[in-house]
Structure formats: C-alpha cells, structure tokens
Motif scaffolding. Structure first.
Motif, PDB file in Angstrom:
ATOM      1  N   ARG A   1       0.843  -1.180   0.000  1.00 29.93           N
ATOM      2  CA  ARG A   1       0.000   0.000   0.000  1.00 29.93           C
ATOM      3  C   ARG A   1       0.877   1.228   0.000  1.00 29.93           C
ATOM      4  O   ARG A   1       1.510   1.587   0.962  1.00 29.93           O
ATOM      5  CB  ARG A   1      -0.883  -0.002   1.240  1.00 29.93           C
ATOM      6  CG  ARG A   1      -1.865   1.150   1.226  1.00 29.93           C
ATOM      7  CD  ARG A   1      -2.802   1.030   2.414  1.00 29.93           C
ATOM      8  NE  ARG A   1      -3.802   2.054   2.355  1.00 29.93           N
ATOM      9  CZ  ARG A   1      -4.103   2.856   3.367  1.00 29.93           C
ATOM     10  NH1 ARG A   1      -3.477   2.744   4.496  1.00 29.93           N
ATOM     11  NH2 ARG A   1      -5.047   3.760   3.242  1.00 29.93           N
TER      12      ARG A   1
ATOM     13  N   TYR B   1      -6.246  -1.102  -3.818  1.00 27.85           N
ATOM     14  CA  TYR B   1      -5.633  -1.412  -2.531  1.00 27.85           C
ATOM     15  C   TYR B   1      -4.341  -0.631  -2.301  1.00 27.85           C
ATOM     16  O   TYR B   1      -3.997  -0.310  -1.181  1.00 27.85           O
ATOM     17  CB  TYR B   1      -5.354  -2.914  -2.447  1.00 27.85           C
ATOM     18  CG  TYR B   1      -4.794  -3.374  -1.123  1.00 27.85           C
ATOM     19  CD1 TYR B   1      -5.502  -3.202   0.057  1.00 27.85           C
ATOM     20  CD2 TYR B   1      -3.546  -4.001  -1.060  1.00 27.85           C
ATOM     21  CE1 TYR B   1      -4.988  -3.628   1.267  1.00 27.85           C
ATOM     22  CE2 TYR B   1      -3.033  -4.433   0.150  1.00 27.85           C
ATOM     23  CZ  TYR B   1      -3.750  -4.253   1.316  1.00 27.85           C
ATOM     24  OH  TYR B   1      -3.236  -4.679   2.513  1.00 27.85           O
TER      25      TYR B   1
ATOM     26  N   THR C   1      -5.625  -8.470  -4.459  1.00 32.87           N
ATOM     27  CA  THR C   1      -5.511  -7.748  -3.193  1.00 32.87           C
ATOM     28  C   THR C   1      -6.044  -8.571  -2.036  1.00 32.87           C
ATOM     29  O   THR C   1      -5.626  -8.387  -0.904  1.00 32.87           O
ATOM     30  CB  THR C   1      -6.272  -6.419  -3.246  1.00 32.87           C
ATOM     31  OG1 THR C   1      -7.667  -6.675  -3.452  1.00 32.87           O
ATOM     32  CG2 THR C   1      -5.758  -5.547  -4.366  1.00 32.87           C
TER      33      THR C   1
ATOM     34  N   VAL D   1      -8.708  -8.557  -0.270  1.00 33.03           N
ATOM     35  CA  VAL D   1      -9.417  -7.913   0.833  1.00 33.03           C
ATOM     36  C   VAL D   1     -10.620  -8.742   1.273  1.00 33.03           C
ATOM     37  O   VAL D   1     -10.856  -8.936   2.464  1.00 33.03           O
ATOM     38  CB  VAL D   1      -9.861  -6.487   0.437  1.00 33.03           C
ATOM     39  CG1 VAL D   1     -10.714  -5.869   1.532  1.00 33.03           C
ATOM     40  CG2 VAL D   1      -8.641  -5.614   0.175  1.00 33.03           C
TER      41      VAL D   1
ATOM     42  N   LEU E   1     -10.366   1.788   3.341  1.00 31.09           N
ATOM     43  CA  LEU E   1     -10.400   0.859   2.220  1.00 31.09           C
ATOM     44  C   LEU E   1     -11.633   1.117   1.360  1.00 31.09           C
ATOM     45  O   LEU E   1     -12.512   1.886   1.728  1.00 31.09           O
ATOM     46  CB  LEU E   1     -10.405  -0.578   2.745  1.00 31.09           C
ATOM     47  CG  LEU E   1      -9.197  -0.995   3.576  1.00 31.09           C
ATOM     48  CD1 LEU E   1      -9.408  -2.382   4.158  1.00 31.09           C
ATOM     49  CD2 LEU E   1      -7.926  -0.971   2.726  1.00 31.09           C
TER      50      LEU E   1
ATOM     51  N   ASP F   1      -3.661  -0.670   7.205  1.00 29.27           N
ATOM     52  CA  ASP F   1      -4.715  -0.377   6.246  1.00 29.27           C
ATOM     53  C   ASP F   1      -5.687   0.676   6.762  1.00 29.27           C
ATOM     54  O   ASP F   1      -6.443   1.256   5.994  1.00 29.27           O
ATOM     55  CB  ASP F   1      -5.488  -1.650   5.890  1.00 29.27           C
ATOM     56  CG  ASP F   1      -4.714  -2.512   4.908  1.00 29.27           C
ATOM     57  OD1 ASP F   1      -3.904  -1.952   4.152  1.00 29.27           O
ATOM     58  OD2 ASP F   1      -4.910  -3.737   4.894  1.00 29.27           O
TER      59      ASP F   1
END
Length: 609
Positions: free
Chosen positions: A5, A82, A166, A168, A235, A503
């Motif tokens: 990131r 991301y 990514t 997530v 995010l 994050d």
C-alpha cells in the motif's frame, strides 16, 4: 498491509432502537488521536499547517497535475483498489465511502459519515454494524445511490477475478467473519465467490450477512470489529457499486463516479494522461470541505518513466508543472539537487511504513537466538544504506510513528541502533548456539543488496553464519508468494526482509495481522504472519484488545502484545520510513496526512490563481 500500500512498486491488500455507539471513537467526529494513550509523533518538517501555500485561503479553479511513475496504479475498479497511491488519488476525487477521514495534521483526523449519515451504530460492541445513507446521493449518471449498491459493492470483494490479487474479501471479511445470523455455520469466505459466479444459495447467505432495510445496511460479524468505521473510511471494500455498470474484469480501468469529479473519457490509462473533470451530479451539500475541498476544476494524472524525471520537472517548476506535485518521494540520486532555495517547496514527513525483518519461528525456535539476532542488527547502517536520514529513522517496533497508539517497544527501545554484537554473543552462548546458521531472503534489488551486506556484517560480528538468499524480482511465485508459504517454497529461509503499513490508522491494523497466531492448518501465513510466529500470551493480549470497549484499554492491550513479542524476538525492527516530497510553486494546501497514508492529501490541495 504488506509493504504494497503506497510503495513505489507493489511488493506484495430498521436499526435496533437501543443501539449504542462503541467507545472506540466511532461517534461522529471522534479523532483518531482519541484512540491513543500517548499521542502520535511525527518527523514532519512543518509545524502542522499545510506547506507551500501561496495564498491565505484555498481558492477554486485551475488544473492540478499529479505526476507519477507508470504502473503505480493497478486498477480504478473499487474492488481492486488497494495500493496507497490509488487510495489517495481516488478517495477524495471520484469515490466516496460510507465513512471518511478528515483532512488534518498528524493524528487529529476524525472519522465522519461520508455517504452514511454518521459513523455507524453497533448494539453488541462491534459485531453488528449499521449505516444509513444520506439523502440526495447520486451516481454520475444521476441515478440514486441505494443500499443495494452498498450490498453489491461489498459482494464484489469476494470475487477473486475482480480484486486483482488484493485479497481484501478473503482477509478482513474472513478474519472478522461476515456471516448469515440465520446460518452461523455457513462459511461465506470459502463458499461465496461473488455476484458474478456465486451460487444462488451463497448469494442469499451473503445478502443476509450484509442486509438491507430501506436505506440502511447492516453487517453481521462473528468476531467483533471495533474500528470497522476506520476500515470503511480507509479501504474501498464497503464502497457502493452500481450493478448496471458491471463489466467484470473488462471494467478494471473504468470509473463510475459518485464524488466531485469524474473521468474524462471511458477508461483510465495508467501509462498516458488521464483527466478528472467536475461531476455535475455531485451535491456538495451532502459532503464536507473537511473531507473534500474539490478546489481544482480539473486534475490531470501525468505518467512518466521514473522518479528522477518527476523530481527534475518539479525542481524546474516551469509551465504547468508549477501547479504539479507527486506522491513519489525524491530519489536519493536527486538529494544533492535539493538546494536551500527550494525549502518552501520541499517537505519531509513520517510515513505509515515500517521496515522490519520477519523471522521464521519454525526454524529459529529459540527466543534467545531470535533476540540475539535483534541485538546484533545494525539499524543505523541499514538506514544509511537504504537512503539515509531522508529515507527513514531507526525504530524499535513494527508500529509506525504515524499511527495513533505508537510507542517505542519497551522490550527493544534501549537496544543500540548500531548493533550490540557482544550482548548478542552472550545470548547465543546462553542458548548453546554460538554460531547459528541463518539464511536471509530479500527481493533482489540494488538497494536491498546494499542493506543485506550491512545486516550480514553485523550478524557475523555476533557469531551468526549468514547465507544471503536474494529472490529475483520477476520470480514465480513472487517474493511474498514464496516467503508467505509455510514451507517457504522449499527453500531454507530463516529471516526475510519485510514491511508494513496499516490499512487504517489504528493499532488494530498493525498488531493482529503481524503477530496473531496462524490457524493450525494454515499452509500460508494469514494476515502478515509469514514467519508463523505463535505466542499464547500475545494472542491473549490481542483478544483482550478486541473484547475491550474502552479505547485506552484497547490501545494498552495491543501495546502489551507488541512488547511481549519484542521480548520474544518475534521480529527484527529496522526503520520507520519517511516521505520526502517536492511540489510546484503554485500548489497550496500541501499536506501529507494520516488520512491519505501520508501521501499529499487531495482533499485540501488547490492551485493559486
């Protein structure tokens, strides 16, 4: 997140009537600083106000140019976003989230409702979260933003083809376990593959897990997610998505805007020039200038070959480049060109990135040997080899100075940053291993070769026998693909170069992903625990933090977990990276802040007219 990131390359991701607000700082307008006992320190050279402001107040108009290196964006589809530069470039401009972080210096940013009326309500201390949409929200085509759009947007995070690696949807949503309350044994993380390929049964369970009632969406988690509003702000996982705009993987570079800007043209090209223009369907009455000033009339993304080109253009400050900036730090090869007359256009700040060495606890099983490795590490030499004081500063922890709740790790803060081979030798002797053999892995770049040589020299002074194991940058599996595997892809890897940026700006985004034990059946590291570190006392402290509702107790428990891990030699702390920026003379409101991961925050940037 793994050091992806925001890096220059990806190294690598009806409400209950009696609801109460969780005391983790989710009430509207609560500062991130409220989550910390000690506050947040910064290496920023400024006093706190935005730098380089040629006018007293922000003004609207003009074209702002973002100069970047080709390839720094990997997608503009919210499900695939991301990387830090993507987040910083698109959150203030084209995409709005349920919540947002305000533009503010240091840790004074606040989480506020963005598309949602507030920062969410929870009746059960973080296991169930509900958000209600504001009125008057529209997509760029004029269609109303609905709860179904929120639900559909989240569902796309489960589609492996859309998230573009990514992960997530299969990390945080699995970690906190989004589930159907009527079918608690149904595992969405393994059974649901998103709206494009998922079965009707799985889709029904998902829609019960993230349920809609009118304009209110409710998320059901088995595990408490105390700082979920911060995650939603940081995010794009919970962002809405219009099902009618769905193009699958063909839409990776499309933009369907709901913010103050929209893309000029059909697709974003990260190797050419892209322009954002004003979105006439955006209503500023539904937003706040504390989040989005939306001052420039247009924003141009200009993609070039390398950081040196960017810095040369910004030093020259000619033509349109006078109203330009870059999220790329000044490369060390250009440090000598940063003269004193540029001081008003140059800024060094802390960053959310820490650099550390992961330790394979399955091969280095003795805590004394691990601790000796930490003591022998020359962090000062490492920083100088990596780029010097402009690049970073030695640290004692995995937690960045930019994170609320940062403290130096009590177990390692008094270690000599230049290394202490004699103290390390003593521990190795106590362990009965005066000359342990270790293999150090790193991604094979010129800078990493330099830092590896420094580390090797320090360790060898203490008695370690060190083998360097560089992994090619084009290796398959990739660098992180190899070190994340429990068997390290069949290689002997005892120590590996690593990095992390939270994050979202709380300790929950750092300590559990790196230090919490992996499941017993895991064949690859979960979160970022690639060294398969496991300590029941550390796990207990993390569990205490998750169960607590008092923010001070949450922070204290997570700080304790890091302290225990430090004493156990769970990792080798190296450095907190800095950002070192230069911008054009017509740029105002230049502020790298926590809300934008210490990239320049577009929410307050403007062009002097």
């Amino acid at each position: 997140m793994a050091s992806s990131r925001g890096k220059t390359t990806k190294e690598r991701r009806g409400v209950h009537a009696m609801n109460k607000k969780l005391l983790v700082g989710v009430a509207a307008g609560v500062s991130v600083a409220a989550l910390t006992l000690t506050g947040c320190s910064s290496t920023a050279s400024s006093t706190g106000a935005p730098s380089g402001s040629p006018a007293a107040e922000p003004v609207k108009g003009g074209n702002l140019t973002w100069i970047d290196v080709t390839g720094q964006f990997e997608a503009t589809d919210p499900a695939a976003i991301y990387l830090g530069e993507e987040l910083a470039g698109l959150r203030r401009t084209v995409y709005r989230g349920l919540t947002a972080l305000t533009v503010a210096d240091d840790a004074n940013t606040k989480v506020v409702g963005d598309l949602a009326t507030d920062t969410g309500t929870t009746p059960d201390e973080g296991k169930t979260w509900s958000f209600t949409l504001k009125d008057g929200l529209k997509w760029q085509d004029g269609a109303e933003i609905t709860c179904a759009d929120l639900q559909y947007g989240l569902s796309r995070s489960y589609d492996a083809s859309l998230v573009a690696g990514t992960g997530v949807g299969t990390t945080y949503l699995a970690q906190y376990d989004l589930y159907d309350p009527a079918a608690p044994d149904y595992d969405l993380s393994s059974e649901y593959t998103g709206p494009l390929s998922g079965s009707a049964e799985a889709q029904a369970h998902f829609e019960a897990a993230a349920s809609c009632e009118g304009s209110t969406i409710t998320y059901h988690f088995k595990n408490a997610w105390p700082d979920f509003p911060y995650a939603a702000a940081s995010l794009f996982t919970t962002d809405p998505y219009q099902e009618s705009a769905e193009k699958g993987t063909a839409g990776l570079w499309t933009v369907n805007a709901n913010g103050p800007y929209k893309l000029q043209g059909d697709t974003f090209d990260p190797s050419a020039t892209d322009v954002l223009v004003r979105n006439d369907q955006y209503d500023p009455a539904t937003d706040s200038t504390d989040v989005r000033g939306a001052y420039p009339d247009t924003i141009t993304f200009d993609w070039v070959a390398d950081p040196e080109t960017i810095t040369a253009r910004l030093i020259a400050d000619s033509g349109d480049d006078a109203a330009a900036f870059s999220p790329i730090s000044i490369p060390s090869s250009k440090y000598s060109e940063i003269s004193s007359d540029l001081s008003g256009r140059v800024e060094k700040t802390t960053s959310p990135y820490t650099r550390f060495l992961g330790i394979n606890s399955l091969t280095l099983t003795d805590p004394k040997v691990r601790r000796a490795l930490v003591l022998a590490t020359d962090k000062t030499g490492f920083v100088q080899a990596a780029g010097g004081d402009n690049w970073g500063t030695p640290t004692s922890t995995i937690v960045s100075q930019s994170i609320a709740g940062f403290v130096e790790n009590p177990s390692t803060k008094d270690d000599d940053p230049a290394g202490d081979p004699e103290a390390a030798k003593k521990l190795l002797a106590e362990a009965g291993q005066p000359n342990p053999e270790i293999s150090y892995a790193f991604s094979d770049t010129p800078t990493n070769e330099k830092t590896a040589a420094v580390l090797q020299a320090g360790w060898q002074k203490a008695g370690f026998k060190v083998t360097l194991a560089p992994i090619p940058t084009d290796a398959k599996p990739s660098y992180y693909g190899q070190i994340s595997a429990k068997d390290k892809n069949g290689q002997k890897i005892d120590v590996y170069y690593s990095g992390w940026a939270s994050d979202w700006p709380t300790l929950f985004g750092v300590v559990p992903p790196i230090l919490q034990s992996n499941p017993a059946d895991a064949t690859a590291g979960v979160g970022f625990n690639y060294g398969f570190y496991s300590n029941p006392d550390v796990d207990a402290a993390i569990a205490d933090a998750t169960a607590a509702t008092d923010p001070a107790k949450q922070v204290a428990a997570l700080q304790k977990a890091d302290e225990l891990a430090g004493a156990d030699g769970a990792y080798v702390p190296l450095a907190n990276q800095n950002n070192y920026y230069i911008h054009g003379s017509k740029i105002g409101g230049f502020l790298p802040d926590i809300a934008s991961s210490y990239y320049p925050d577009l929410g307050g940037l403007y062009v002097a007219q």
